[in-house]
Design an enzyme around this catalytic site. Sequence first.
Site, short mmCIF file in Angstrom:
data_model
loop_
_atom_site.label_atom_id
_atom_site.label_comp_id
_atom_site.label_asym_id
_atom_site.label_seq_id
_atom_site.Cartn_x
_atom_site.Cartn_y
_atom_site.Cartn_z
N CYS A 13 0.68 -1.34 -0.05
CA CYS A 13 0.22 -0.03 0.05
C CYS A 13 0.92 1.31 -0.04
O CYS A 13 0.47 2.39 -0.65
CB CYS A 13 -1.07 -0.14 1.35
SG CYS A 13 -0.27 -0.16 2.84
N HIS A 267 -1.86 1.26 7.47
CA HIS A 267 -2.18 1.29 5.88
C HIS A 267 -1.97 2.56 5.25
O HIS A 267 -2.26 3.64 5.91
CB HIS A 267 -3.64 0.76 6.00
CG HIS A 267 -4.18 0.75 4.45
ND1 HIS A 267 -3.53 -0.26 3.59
CD2 HIS A 267 -5.05 1.39 3.87
CE1 HIS A 267 -4.27 0.02 2.43
NE2 HIS A 267 -5.33 0.90 2.56
#
Length: 307
Positions: A13, A267
């Site tokens: 990510c 994330h």
Amino acid sequence: TGAIGLYNIGQSCCLNSVLQVFLMNIHFTRILRRITVPPYAAQKRNVPYQMLLLLEKMQCGKQKAVSPTDLASCLSAYRVRLFVQHDAAQLFLTLWNLLKRQMEVPKLVEELSDLYVICVQEHLACQKCSLETKRNSSMLTLPLPVLDSNSHMLKTLEDCLEYFFHPEELTDHNMCFCEQCGKRTPFLQSMKLVHLPQTLTIHLKRFCFETSADVHKLSHHLPFPQDLDFNAVLTENQCQADDNEKAGWQYELFAVVAHSGSTSFGHYCAYIRSLTEFKWYCFNDSEVCQVSWDDVKCTYGHSSLHW
């Protein structure tokens, strides 16, 4: 035809978010499209070429997302580890250095530097004899602290900028050796802005080291504007540039790479304003959606940040 996502190939990510910021910047892609195609044997290890192939794959395909596997494999040849957590600011620096080193046309290297490189002048002045030394240096990002010297939270991006360029007294164990005085003396350290690039990258240092040596993430609310004029934030003493240079120190926000979670897990997502459509998008790996400025404000920070 619309913004295209990148599939998460295993804790990618961070890489996906940084790549989207590069590839959504039309000033960068204009440089990328003019690179020299490397010999066939070297193509799989050439970062600019693999990035160009990924861009073409994103723009020519009809799917909602594509896989960055080939580029990730290319990066692994240069010790960019796969399937691990990365820091976005460090990964941005690593990618940029690889791009600069592997672009063979000097003109393109110069344009890449003009697009991203910041120039500052560091000043050191002895408080006993006034001996002053100056040194110019280049930076790829402005690494702004979000806490002051007393560990108090700075409240806005403008406060962070002012603090970064504010002179600092070096005393006690931080004293420097003065050649004129022949001993360690108190010094005044300051930094002046010389040149800002077309695309300015700011790194908010949202971490601190606690007494146990553990790294702690700082998630407090810190707003930033859509438009930023450095002439309105910095004083004359904090700038080492002429009026023509300072006339270009006005910026519009283009992208925000944001992290949710702690220093050990989390994330990344990227919020990017299209330079052709003038619309904001949230790039969450393979999922891409149009968002509003109010949605972007969630990246101002809070302890339970979510997309």
